[in-house]
Motif scaffolding. Structure first.
Motif, PDB file in Angstrom:
ATOM      1  N   ALA B  31       0.834  -1.209   0.000  1.00 39.87           N
ATOM      2  CA  ALA B  31       0.000   0.000   0.000  1.00 39.87           C
ATOM      3  C   ALA B  31       0.869   1.260   0.000  1.00 39.87           C
ATOM      4  O   ALA B  31       0.581   2.230  -0.710  1.00 39.87           O
ATOM      5  CB  ALA B  31      -0.928  -0.009   1.214  1.00 39.87           C
ATOM      6  N   VAL B  32       1.954   1.237   0.776  1.00 40.08           N
ATOM      7  CA  VAL B  32       2.844   2.403   0.846  1.00 40.08           C
ATOM      8  C   VAL B  32       3.488   2.651  -0.517  1.00 40.08           C
ATOM      9  O   VAL B  32       3.491   3.779  -1.025  1.00 40.08           O
ATOM     10  CB  VAL B  32       3.928   2.201   1.937  1.00 40.08           C
ATOM     11  CG1 VAL B  32       5.010   3.278   1.842  1.00 40.08           C
ATOM     12  CG2 VAL B  32       3.296   2.223   3.325  1.00 40.08           C
ATOM     13  N   ALA B  33       4.008   1.585  -1.141  1.00 41.88           N
ATOM     14  CA  ALA B  33       4.671   1.740  -2.441  1.00 41.88           C
ATOM     15  C   ALA B  33       3.681   2.226  -3.502  1.00 41.88           C
ATOM     16  O   ALA B  33       4.021   3.053  -4.349  1.00 41.88           O
ATOM     17  CB  ALA B  33       5.307   0.420  -2.874  1.00 41.88           C
ATOM     18  N   THR B  34       2.455   1.733  -3.437  1.00 47.36           N
ATOM     19  CA  THR B  34       1.449   2.154  -4.412  1.00 47.36           C
ATOM     20  C   THR B  34       1.101   3.632  -4.223  1.00 47.36           C
ATOM     21  O   THR B  34       1.046   4.399  -5.179  1.00 47.36           O
ATOM     22  CB  THR B  34       0.173   1.291  -4.272  1.00 47.36           C
ATOM     23  OG1 THR B  34       0.536  -0.094  -4.372  1.00 47.36           O
ATOM     24  CG2 THR B  34      -0.834   1.609  -5.362  1.00 47.36           C
ATOM     25  N   HIS B  35       0.902   4.025  -2.972  1.00 42.35           N
ATOM     26  CA  HIS B  35       0.583   5.429  -2.711  1.00 42.35           C
ATOM     27  C   HIS B  35       1.731   6.347  -3.132  1.00 42.35           C
ATOM     28  O   HIS B  35       1.512   7.389  -3.762  1.00 42.35           O
ATOM     29  CB  HIS B  35       0.245   5.636  -1.232  1.00 42.35           C
ATOM     30  CG  HIS B  35       0.010   7.082  -0.876  1.00 42.35           C
ATOM     31  ND1 HIS B  35      -1.198   7.710  -1.068  1.00 42.35           N
ATOM     32  CD2 HIS B  35       0.850   8.028  -0.374  1.00 42.35           C
ATOM     33  CE1 HIS B  35      -1.098   8.985  -0.692  1.00 42.35           C
ATOM     34  NE2 HIS B  35       0.131   9.197  -0.258  1.00 42.35           N
ATOM     35  N   ILE B  36       2.965   5.973  -2.763  1.00 43.78           N
ATOM     36  CA  ILE B  36       4.111   6.830  -3.081  1.00 43.78           C
ATOM     37  C   ILE B  36       4.273   7.004  -4.589  1.00 43.78           C
ATOM     38  O   ILE B  36       4.672   8.068  -5.067  1.00 43.78           O
ATOM     39  CB  ILE B  36       5.403   6.274  -2.434  1.00 43.78           C
ATOM     40  CG1 ILE B  36       5.351   6.552  -0.933  1.00 43.78           C
ATOM     41  CG2 ILE B  36       6.663   6.904  -3.037  1.00 43.78           C
ATOM     42  CD1 ILE B  36       6.467   5.931  -0.157  1.00 43.78           C
ATOM     43  N   SER B  37       3.910   5.951  -5.337  1.00 42.23           N
ATOM     44  CA  SER B  37       3.970   6.063  -6.796  1.00 42.23           C
ATOM     45  C   SER B  37       3.014   7.128  -7.311  1.00 42.23           C
ATOM     46  O   SER B  37       3.172   7.646  -8.417  1.00 42.23           O
ATOM     47  CB  SER B  37       3.629   4.719  -7.439  1.00 42.23           C
ATOM     48  OG  SER B  37       4.523   3.725  -7.009  1.00 42.23           O
ATOM     49  N   MET B  38       1.987   7.449  -6.509  1.00 39.29           N
ATOM     50  CA  MET B  38       0.974   8.412  -6.922  1.00 39.29           C
ATOM     51  C   MET B  38       1.158   9.770  -6.256  1.00 39.29           C
ATOM     52  O   MET B  38       0.502  10.744  -6.637  1.00 39.29           O
ATOM     53  CB  MET B  38      -0.427   7.875  -6.562  1.00 39.29           C
ATOM     54  CG  MET B  38      -0.743   6.511  -7.176  1.00 39.29           C
ATOM     55  SD  MET B  38      -2.129   5.665  -6.352  1.00 39.29           S
ATOM     56  CE  MET B  38      -3.521   6.384  -7.202  1.00 39.29           C
ATOM     57  N   CYS B  39       2.018   9.863  -5.250  1.00 42.26           N
ATOM     58  CA  CYS B  39       2.036  11.047  -4.386  1.00 42.26           C
ATOM     59  C   CYS B  39       3.459  11.559  -4.162  1.00 42.26           C
ATOM     60  O   CYS B  39       4.244  10.934  -3.461  1.00 42.26           O
ATOM     61  CB  CYS B  39       1.392  10.696  -3.040  1.00 42.26           C
ATOM     62  SG  CYS B  39       1.450  12.042  -1.843  1.00 42.26           S
ATOM     63  N   ASP B  40       3.765  12.702  -4.741  1.00 44.10           N
ATOM     64  CA  ASP B  40       5.105  13.275  -4.601  1.00 44.10           C
ATOM     65  C   ASP B  40       5.403  13.735  -3.177  1.00 44.10           C
ATOM     66  O   ASP B  40       6.538  13.686  -2.730  1.00 44.10           O
ATOM     67  CB  ASP B  40       5.289  14.454  -5.557  1.00 44.10           C
ATOM     68  CG  ASP B  40       5.469  13.990  -6.995  1.00 44.10           C
ATOM     69  OD1 ASP B  40       5.656  12.773  -7.200  1.00 44.10           O
ATOM     70  OD2 ASP B  40       5.418  14.833  -7.908  1.00 44.10           O
ATOM     71  N   ASP B  41       4.364  14.191  -2.465  1.00 46.15           N
ATOM     72  CA  ASP B  41       4.586  14.633  -1.086  1.00 46.15           C
ATOM     73  C   ASP B  41       5.138  13.498  -0.235  1.00 46.15           C
ATOM     74  O   ASP B  41       6.095  13.657   0.515  1.00 46.15           O
ATOM     75  CB  ASP B  41       3.274  15.131  -0.452  1.00 46.15           C
ATOM     76  CG  ASP B  41       2.860  16.476  -1.030  1.00 46.15           C
ATOM     77  OD1 ASP B  41       3.688  17.093  -1.726  1.00 46.15           O
ATOM     78  OD2 ASP B  41       1.713  16.898  -0.792  1.00 46.15           O
ATOM     79  N   ARG B  43       6.499  10.746  -1.310  1.00 38.23           N
ATOM     80  CA  ARG B  43       7.811  10.312  -1.817  1.00 38.23           C
ATOM     81  C   ARG B  43       8.914  11.178  -1.198  1.00 38.23           C
ATOM     82  O   ARG B  43       9.946  10.672  -0.747  1.00 38.23           O
ATOM     83  CB  ARG B  43       7.861  10.407  -3.339  1.00 38.23           C
ATOM     84  CG  ARG B  43       9.140   9.824  -3.939  1.00 38.23           C
ATOM     85  CD  ARG B  43       9.239  10.127  -5.424  1.00 38.23           C
ATOM     86  NE  ARG B  43       8.236   9.446  -6.219  1.00 38.23           N
ATOM     87  CZ  ARG B  43       8.412   8.238  -6.761  1.00 38.23           C
ATOM     88  NH1 ARG B  43       9.534   7.589  -6.572  1.00 38.23           N
ATOM     89  NH2 ARG B  43       7.451   7.693  -7.484  1.00 38.23           N
ATOM     90  N   ALA B  44       8.668  12.479  -1.136  1.00 39.03           N
ATOM     91  CA  ALA B  44       9.658  13.374  -0.537  1.00 39.03           C
ATOM     92  C   ALA B  44       9.844  13.052   0.942  1.00 39.03           C
ATOM     93  O   ALA B  44      10.961  13.030   1.458  1.00 39.03           O
ATOM     94  CB  ALA B  44       9.230  14.825  -0.716  1.00 39.03           C
ATOM     95  N   ALA B  45       8.722  12.763   1.626  1.00 42.42           N
ATOM     96  CA  ALA B  45       8.811  12.430   3.051  1.00 42.42           C
ATOM     97  C   ALA B  45       9.613  11.144   3.240  1.00 42.42           C
ATOM     98  O   ALA B  45      10.469  11.046   4.123  1.00 42.42           O
ATOM     99  CB  ALA B  45       7.419  12.291   3.653  1.00 42.42           C
ATOM    100  N   LEU B  46       9.342  10.150   2.380  1.00 44.77           N
ATOM    101  CA  LEU B  46      10.084   8.889   2.476  1.00 44.77           C
ATOM    102  C   LEU B  46      11.579   9.145   2.304  1.00 44.77           C
ATOM    103  O   LEU B  46      12.402   8.625   3.062  1.00 44.77           O
ATOM    104  CB  LEU B  46       9.611   7.902   1.401  1.00 44.77           C
ATOM    105  CG  LEU B  46      10.471   6.638   1.294  1.00 44.77           C
ATOM    106  CD1 LEU B  46      10.263   5.746   2.515  1.00 44.77           C
ATOM    107  CD2 LEU B  46      10.191   5.874   0.020  1.00 44.77           C
TER     108      LEU B  46
END
Lengths: 213, 218
Positions: B31-41, B43-46
């Motif tokens: 779920a995290v990887a899927t969301h990060i693929s859609m969300c730059d915010d 991704r930056a936090a990660l």
């Protein structure tokens, strides 16, 4: 420390037998790269590994990072043997994937941390880790130089802030991040009362915030 | 895969932190990887959590490596075949590759099983105690009452749903625990497809995320 490691630690010292030829290999990188413990050069060393398969550069990266990856894996629960083996494998991955390292996207220690983290997942936890889609830049758009510089500065500020924490706070932050510990587990491990830990973490956070401006 | 509409409901700091240090189970990582693929915010936090990991790695006390350790690494490198440029086959999909790997293609390829009132689900195979499933909720339909005795993460892939908390559109994440009693309803106009992940009773730690908050604005 083993004699062997003394040599390795200082491949550029005048006593190192082949220092002249080694220095030739890094010609063009300027004298800074020859300085010991100059952590600002890890990125350059990685680029050398990537572009010229430079073993001397790789050895310096190994000397710094392999013992720290081993330490991370042991703190994450691996025993001595497994941690040794996995940190060797992680360093082989650093060599193999050096071409994928992009100094505009991450510092060398951050990039190497993600390799060590993935090794922890594959080898120790033995689970699959779904990865986000890669962000790909269109070829014609290069990230701006000043952005890369800013990233580097931010990474350095962060690393310095963590380095400058009082030792006990640094260890606590490290435990929480590396080991997946709750407050109460940290209390059990360190023998410290819970309230002290919470206030230490809060103190650590305040110092970090302050350092980051 | 990016969204045109702004994602308003993001991953918790705790999930990002645990994904970054490698302690999150497979189903939640999906779920995290899927969301990060859609969300730059996010991704930056990660990436800022990974920077914390890098800084900690850099400053941790080293453990001495064994004799001949470097030679072993070089031998390991030499024993491996030279890596050729690998162009991994990109399967065309309407979901990020993290998820399409699990469903073997696009949302239209999913094998659904009805669970009542028009709602369908498809379980995804993940290791560990957590469960990942896709939910298909026809427009205007409510999800049949279900209870969770742990944490539940719902990521909208298509359409939108509403509950007592808010409206959730594509890319949005809702985190629910056992205290939240909610009944999601797919909004009218489009059927809603979500990725839902539930865990066995398991407590997330929540304090460490505060550590990196100052860096998230990077």
């Amino acid at each position: 420390m083993l004699r062997l490691f003394d040599d390795i630690e200082n491949p550029y010292s005048p006593s190192a037998k082949s220092s002249a030829s080694l220095a030739e290999q890094v010609v063009g990188m300027g004298p800074k790269i020859l300085e010991e413990n100059n952590s600002q050069n890890w990125e350059q060393l990685l680029v050398l590994v990537s572009e010229t398969n430079d073993r001397i550069a790789f050895r310096r990266l190994f000397n710094h990072f392999a013992p720290r990856i081993k330490s991370f894996l042991m703190k994450a629960g691996a025993d001595q043997t497994m941690a040794e083996e996995c940190s060797q494998e992680a360093m082989a991955t650093v060599w193999n994937k050096a071409k994928l390292f992009d100094p505009n996207r991450a510092s060398a220690s951050t990039w190497i941390f993600t390799i060590a983290r993935n090794k922890r997942i594959d080898a120790i936890r033995k689970v699959r880790r779904p990865e986000p889609d890669e962000l790909t830049w269109p070829d014609e758009i290069e990230p701006a130089q000043e952005e890369a510089l800013e990233l580097k500065q931010q990474s350095e500020i962060l690393a310095d802030a963590i380095k400058n924490l009082p030792e006990k706070q640094r260890q606590l932050v490290e435990k929480a991040f590396f080991k997946e510990l709750s407050h109460s587990e940290i209390a059990l491990e360190t023998g410290l009362p819970l309230g002290t830990i919470k206030s230490r973490i809060r103190l650590a956070l305040e110092r970090l915030r302050h350092a980051m401006g | 895969m990016k969204n045109d509409k702004k994602i308003e409901h993001h991953l918790s700091e705790d999930l990002l932190m645990r994904y970054s240090n490698g302690t999150l189970c497979e189903a939640f990582s999906l779920a995290v990887a899927t969301h990060i693929s859609m969300c730059d915010d996010c991704r930056a936090a990660l990436e800022s959590y990974e920077a914390v990991g890098g800084a900690l790695l850099d400053t941790t006390d080293p453990e001495e490596m064994g004799d001949e350790s470097f030679e072993s690494v070089m031998a390991l490198i030499e024993s491996q075949p030279v890596q050729t440029e690998q162009v991994s086959e990109v399967v065309a999909s309407d979901v990020p590759s993290a998820l399409s790997d699990y469903i073997g293609g696009s949302l239209q390829d999913v094998k659904w099983r009805p669970i009542g009132l028009g709602v369908k689900q498809s379980l995804l195979k993940t290791s560990g105690n957590s469960t990942a499933r896709l939910l298909y909720i026809p427009a205007g339909t409510a999800v049949p009452h279900h209870s969770h005795n742990g944490n539940e993460l719902t990521l909208v892939l298509k359409g939108a749903f509403e509950d007592e908390v808010a409206r959730f559109g594509p890319g949005d994440v809702e985190m629910a625990d056992e205290d939240l009693d909610h009944q999601p309803v797919a909004v009218e106009g489009e059927d809603c497809i979500c990725l839902a992940v539930t865990d066995a009773p398991l407590k997330f730690q929540t304090f460490i995320h505060k550590l990196v908050q100052p860096f998230l604005k990077i």
